[in-house]
Design a protein around this motif. Structure first.
Motif: not given
Length: 692
Positions: A554-558
């Motif tokens: 958690w997570n690939m992107f902000d």
């Protein structure tokens, strides 16, 4: 029942489900118009749908569009109504046909009007909906399409609150107007393709298929013929069939059975093989046609060995993803959706959890193509009201029926971190049981799953077929080692229980480079180095425990959470491996890429800690190559072989000179040479650090 390990499981849990799947309808086989240009007005307007209403002062916008960018930018987060209007002219090709309007996603509720008349309402911000407008649209002249949208709270709609992610408003996914013959493969059955393909048996020499086609007939004919054509990846016909249906009346679900000889299986990233199915509905002299891709696979989950894809062990390690970017929120273009999936593929993820709602059609298609297995879920998240049951069931139907045929999807998620304290009669417990039953009625081929933030046994635990856990040991608790203790004790106590880590992660701000100033988990300083250290230790724990059948960072992107004030940037969750704008891959991204990807990786960590006050330092390198040579200021320092099981090499006691220092690493192979370098500046005077 409230204890999930009390099921009809043998000593070794061995859950086996056969799947065959396909894509959303191919609109290129029908006449369609994409509605991009709209007029927009924020606020309540009781006349927004009227033909006499002037929209000349309204804002010109392009759909996909959201009116909630204020949530990201921290200037208000408006929660309320807005209006969209557009003018359309029906193409000549549609004049003798039935006409439909399909919205792929409107956040969070929509009332649709055509030429001043209401044609339908949809509640739920993440799934598609489709209305027939044949008797309301004008085939001569122009039509006014108006949509009243709201993202205001509604305790009868899931999710009931926005504590974990923003509830964006707007028409943030594509809108199509399209036509079909009078007798069609219905597009209004929960806005699905109308075609459902199930593999009832899969063996090495044969796959038995059941194809169900939903037909809607408004012609005067009572007899239809359906033609099925299956093509392989090379577009060669491998199977054909026809079936005649007599006395169909108004509606019919046509079922046919076909077989594939020696099927090539959809085998994850090893071989994401897809066939295509063309379904032709022939009624008199009209043909309605849909072409879809599909794949055949089997999967099993063993409580000791892990995930098994097509009878072979297959490691499921991956990430979670919200659908939003900094500059556009959820109104992402196809190019941005593709970019996100390219990054997920680059890191080497084999599995993707689409949090916490149904994502775009294109995202599932890309996962199919790249061989990334998908956990997708409804937005039944965190809190509950006890009044959301009807909408939860509606959104589950839409999730399953609209995505039934994707080869990448292997589980349906029913809830995330929903808590119940007062026993089995608590509304979320009752609702989860109903959702599970509904899921299996709609889809016999997939398991249900949920993500708990409670302990191994809880009131909500064990209702779904699979239970997973969100565990943030070392971020919301003091010690990262708590993860290993929890996993080992849980597996020892409940050896027949399948265990997945559905979330783990830590905040990391690339502007923060002093690990000694860490203020976890809700403070103002989230050093990137701690995030990296957290993932090094957590992955080291997970990778050595095969009974953890899947894990998700958690997570690939902000992503944005309006109202948050953590890590030095407001309205942002910093746990991404990549920044919100997709411009910077954090150190932790390259750590996982070195561990997960089969592409060569050579990367110097802590590179953004550019200004230093200590003469002696270490140089950490992430790599999946055999050996690495370090150079400092063009002087060869040392060559080291990779011995770490987490693909990290550290050069210790490296001395820097005052001023700028060039740090370079090189790895040479028989046919490969990789190089990476950074510049660090030593300031012996001890001046305040400057982070660029």
């Amino acid at each position: 029942m409230n204890i999930f390990f009390k099921r009809v499981f043998t000593v070794v849990i061995f859950l086996s489900y056969i799947q065959l799947t396909a894509q959303i309808p191919a609109f290129q086989d029908r006449s369609f118009v994409k509605l991009d240009h709209w007029k927009f007005s924020k606020g309540i307007d009781n006349q927004g749908h009227l033909l006499t209403k002037s929209d000349s002062s309204w804002q010109d916008v392009i759909v996909p569009h959201t009116y909630s960018m204020d949530a990201i930018k921290g200037i208000g987060y408006y929660k309320g109504q807005a209006w969209y209007r557009t003018v359309l002219k029906v193409p000549e090709s549609m004049k003798e046909d039935r006409v439909f309007i399909r919205f792929e996603g409107v956040g969070q509720e929509a009332i649709v009007y055509l030429n001043g008349k209401k044609i339908g309402k949809h509640i739920g911000g993440y799934s598609a909906f489709c209305f027939e407008v044949t008797d309301k649209i004008k085939f001569e002249g122009k039509n006014v399409l108006a949509v009243n949208v709201t993202n205001a709270p509604n305790f009868k709609r899931i999710p009931v609150d926005d504590a974990l992610f923003n509830h964006y408003g707007g028409i943030y996914r594509p809108v199509l107007v399209f036509s079909t013959p009078k007798c069609n493969i219905t597009p209004t059955y929960f806005a699905s393709s109308g075609v459902f393909i199930e593999a009832t048996e899969v063996k090495s020499n044969r796959a038995k298929l059941e194809i169900r086609t939903h037909i809607s007939n408004q012609s005067s004919l009572n007899e239809v013929k359906i033609k099925y054509i299956i093509r392989n990846k090379a577009n060669e016909i491998v199977r054909e069939a026809e079936k005649l249906f007599q006395t169909i009346g108004k509606d019919l679900i046509a079922t046919n059975h076909m077989e594939l000889d020696h099927p090539i299986l959809w085998n994850g990233k090893l071989n994401p093989y897809q066939y295509s199915l063309e379904v032709q509905l022939i009624c008199g002299n009209t043909i309605d046609k849909i072409t879809q891709k599909f794949g055949v696979k089997t999967y099993q989950i063993d409580s000791s060995k892990g995930f098994i894809l097509n009878d072979e062990l297959y490691n499921l390690h991956g990430v979670c993803k919200h659908q939003e970017q900094e500059e556009v929120g959820p109104a992402m273009s196809e190019g941005q959706l593709v970019e996100d999936m390219e990054l997920i593929d680059e890191i080497g993820a084999t599995v993707l959890r689409l949090s916490h709602y149904q994502h775009s059609d294109r995202t599932y298609e890309l996962a199919d193509e790249k061989g990334i297995l998908v956990w997708t879920e409804i937005p039944y998240v965190h809190d509950w009201s006890g009044r959301e049951g009807g909408n939860a069931k509606q959104q589950l139907k839409e999730l399953i029926l609209q995505n039934y045929n994707h080869p990448s999807i292997f589980v349906w998620g029913l809830w995330n971190e929903v808590r119940a304290w007062s026993g089995e009669k608590t509304p979320p417990v009752v609702l989860t049981k109903e959702l599970k039953k509904l899921s299996h009625e709609l889809d016999k081929t997939r398991l249900t799953i949920s993500a708990s933030d409670r302990d191994i046994v809880s009131t909500m635990g064990g209702i779904t077929d699979l239970q997973a856990w969100n565990k943030y040991f070392g971020w919301y608790t003091p010690s990262i080692d708590g993860l290993s203790n929890w996993l080992d004790s849980s597996h020892k106590k409940f050896p027949n229980t399948t265990i997945s880590i559905s979330e783990y992660g830590a905040g990391g701000n690339i502007q923060h480079q002093d690990i000694n100033r860490l203020e976890r988990p809700k403070g103002a300083y989230f050093p990137e180095q701690f995030q990296t250290e957290y993932h090094e230790k957590s992955w080291g724990i997970i990778k050595n425990r095969p009974f953890v059948w899947s894990s998700f960072v958690w997570n690939m992107f902000d992503f944005s959470v309006a109202g948050w004030n953590r890590g030095g940037v407001r309205n942002l969750n910093h746990k991404g491996l990549i920044t919100f704008d997709r411009k910077v891959k954090k150190d932790a991204f390259y750590f996982y890429k070195a561990n997960w990807s089969d592409k060569p990786v050579l990367y110097i960590a802590e590179r953004r800690h550019k200004d230093r006050t200590q003469e002696k330092t270490s140089v950490k390198v992430y790599t999946n190559l055999e050996k690495v040579t370090l150079y400092v200021n063009d002087k060869k320092i040392e060559t080291k072989k990779l011995t770490s099981d987490i693909n990290s090499i550290t050069f210790n006691d490296i001395r820097l000179k005052d001023g700028k220092n060039t740090i370079k690493v090189i790895s040479k192979g028989n046919s490969l040479k990789l190089e990476d370098s950074v510049i660090w500046t030593l300031k012996k005077s001890g001046l305040a650090l400057k982070v660029e």
